[in-house]
Design a protein around this motif. Structure first.
Motif, PDB file in Angstrom:
ATOM      1  N   HIS A 160       0.726  -1.235  -0.089  1.00 30.20           N
ATOM      2  CA  HIS A 160       0.097  -0.278  -0.025  1.00 30.20           C
ATOM      3  C   HIS A 160       0.769   1.306   0.132  1.00 30.20           C
ATOM      4  CE1 HIS A 160      -3.629  -2.379   0.866  1.00 30.20           C
ATOM      5  NE2 HIS A 160      -4.206  -1.140   1.056  1.00 30.20           N
ATOM      6  N   SER A 190       0.792   4.094  -2.892  1.00 27.88           N
ATOM      7  CA  SER A 190       0.407   5.385  -2.785  1.00 27.88           C
ATOM      8  C   SER A 190       1.572   6.340  -2.914  1.00 27.88           C
ATOM      9  CB  SER A 190      -0.125   5.624  -1.252  1.00 27.88           C
ATOM     10  OG  SER A 190      -0.987   4.603  -1.122  1.00 27.88           O
ATOM     11  N   SER A 191       2.910   6.089  -2.685  1.00 28.28           N
ATOM     12  CA  SER A 191       3.783   6.935  -2.918  1.00 28.28           C
ATOM     13  C   SER A 191       4.156   7.133  -4.333  1.00 28.28           C
ATOM     14  CB  SER A 191       5.225   6.290  -2.045  1.00 28.28           C
ATOM     15  OG  SER A 191       4.965   6.078  -0.885  1.00 28.28           O
ATOM     16  N   GLY A 210       1.951   6.816  -6.402  1.00 32.02           N
ATOM     17  CA  GLY A 210       0.565   7.460  -6.911  1.00 32.02           C
ATOM     18  C   GLY A 210       1.060   9.162  -6.944  1.00 32.02           C
ATOM     19  N   VAL A 211       1.637   9.292  -5.587  1.00 32.39           N
ATOM     20  CA  VAL A 211       1.847  10.973  -5.377  1.00 32.39           C
ATOM     21  C   VAL A 211       2.785  11.279  -6.265  1.00 32.39           C
ATOM     22  CG1 VAL A 211       3.021  12.241  -3.791  1.00 32.39           C
ATOM     23  CG2 VAL A 211       1.226  11.027  -2.849  1.00 32.39           C
ATOM     24  N   GLY A 213      -1.384   3.083  -7.694  1.00 32.94           N
ATOM     25  CA  GLY A 213      -2.039   3.370  -6.302  1.00 32.94           C
ATOM     26  C   GLY A 213      -2.898   2.009  -5.910  1.00 32.94           C
ATOM     27  N   TYR A 214      -3.665   1.566  -6.876  1.00 31.44           N
ATOM     28  CA  TYR A 214      -4.807   0.448  -6.355  1.00 31.44           C
ATOM     29  C   TYR A 214      -4.030  -1.021  -6.964  1.00 31.44           C
ATOM     30  CZ  TYR A 214      -8.498   3.533  -5.280  1.00 31.44           C
ATOM     31  OH  TYR A 214      -9.096   4.378  -4.702  1.00 31.44           O
ATOM     32  N   ALA A 259      -1.885  -2.142  -3.864  1.00 30.83           N
ATOM     33  CA  ALA A 259      -2.797  -2.257  -2.669  1.00 30.83           C
ATOM     34  C   ALA A 259      -3.574  -3.715  -2.899  1.00 30.83           C
ATOM     35  CB  ALA A 259      -3.533  -1.362  -2.571  1.00 30.83           C
ATOM     36  N   PHE A 295     -10.484   5.303   1.056  1.00 33.34           N
ATOM     37  CA  PHE A 295      -9.389   5.978   0.304  1.00 33.34           C
ATOM     38  C   PHE A 295      -8.947   7.095   1.453  1.00 33.34           C
ATOM     39  CE2 PHE A 295      -8.115  10.164  -1.888  1.00 33.34           C
ATOM     40  CZ  PHE A 295      -7.492   9.681  -2.782  1.00 33.34           C
ATOM     41  N   ASP A 322      -6.293   4.795   3.446  1.00 33.87           N
ATOM     42  CA  ASP A 322      -5.040   4.625   2.782  1.00 33.87           C
ATOM     43  C   ASP A 322      -4.253   5.870   3.334  1.00 33.87           C
ATOM     44  OD1 ASP A 322      -6.106   2.491   1.565  1.00 33.87           O
ATOM     45  OD2 ASP A 322      -6.318   3.437  -0.389  1.00 33.87           O
ATOM     46  N   TRP A 323      -4.432   6.810   3.003  1.00 32.20           N
ATOM     47  CA  TRP A 323      -3.648   8.080   3.360  1.00 32.20           C
ATOM     48  C   TRP A 323      -3.311   8.450   4.731  1.00 32.20           C
ATOM     49  CZ3 TRP A 323      -0.629   9.129  -0.054  1.00 32.20           C
ATOM     50  CH2 TRP A 323      -1.196   8.862  -1.616  1.00 32.20           C
ATOM     51  N   TRP A 376      -0.667   5.522   5.419  1.00 33.69           N
ATOM     52  CA  TRP A 376       0.298   6.015   4.616  1.00 33.69           C
ATOM     53  C   TRP A 376       0.969   7.075   5.498  1.00 33.69           C
ATOM     54  CZ3 TRP A 376       2.411  10.511   2.867  1.00 33.69           C
ATOM     55  CH2 TRP A 376       3.389  10.663   2.227  1.00 33.69           C
TER      56      TRP A 376
END
Length: 102
Positions: free
Chosen positions: A29, A33-34, A36-37, A59-60, A63, A85, A88-89, A92
């Motif tokens: 995850h 996410s990282s 994705g950013v 991102g998905y 995960a 969502f 997740d953050w 993170w």
């Protein structure tokens, strides 16, 4: 199968964390996410809309690999997309700051 209705994020988050008890799943995850950013930032810098799509996929995808192959459950996003969502953050950030073991 019944679905619990959560009135607040505070009620939902313990459930969310219980669905992410596997350390490898949490790491995946974090990676997704990282990435994705990073892709979102690049999308803004380069004005490339395709990078937004790539950010969502990254991102998905990471995960979901974590859930299907390590956690052995269905991602919470299937039942609770907005709460998940946010979860997740929060997770993170808590991993980044050391509150949750990476």
């Amino acid at each position: 199968m019944t679905t619990t209705d959560y009135a607040t994020f505070a009620e939902f988050y313990p459930y969310y964390l219980s669905e992410h008890s596997n350390r490898t799943c949490r790491r995946l995850h974090f990676i997704g996410s990282s990435l994705g950013v990073i892709l979102l930032v690049l999308a803004v810098i380069t004005v490339n809309g395709w990078l937004i799509l790539a950010a969502l996929i990254q991102g998905y995808a990471w995960a979901w690999v974590g859930h299907f192959f390590f956690e052995h459950n269905k991602p919470a996003t299937f039942k609770y997309p907005l709460l998940s969502f946010r979860g997740d953050w929060v997770m993170w950030w808590q991993m980044l700051t050391g509150k949750i073991r990476f």
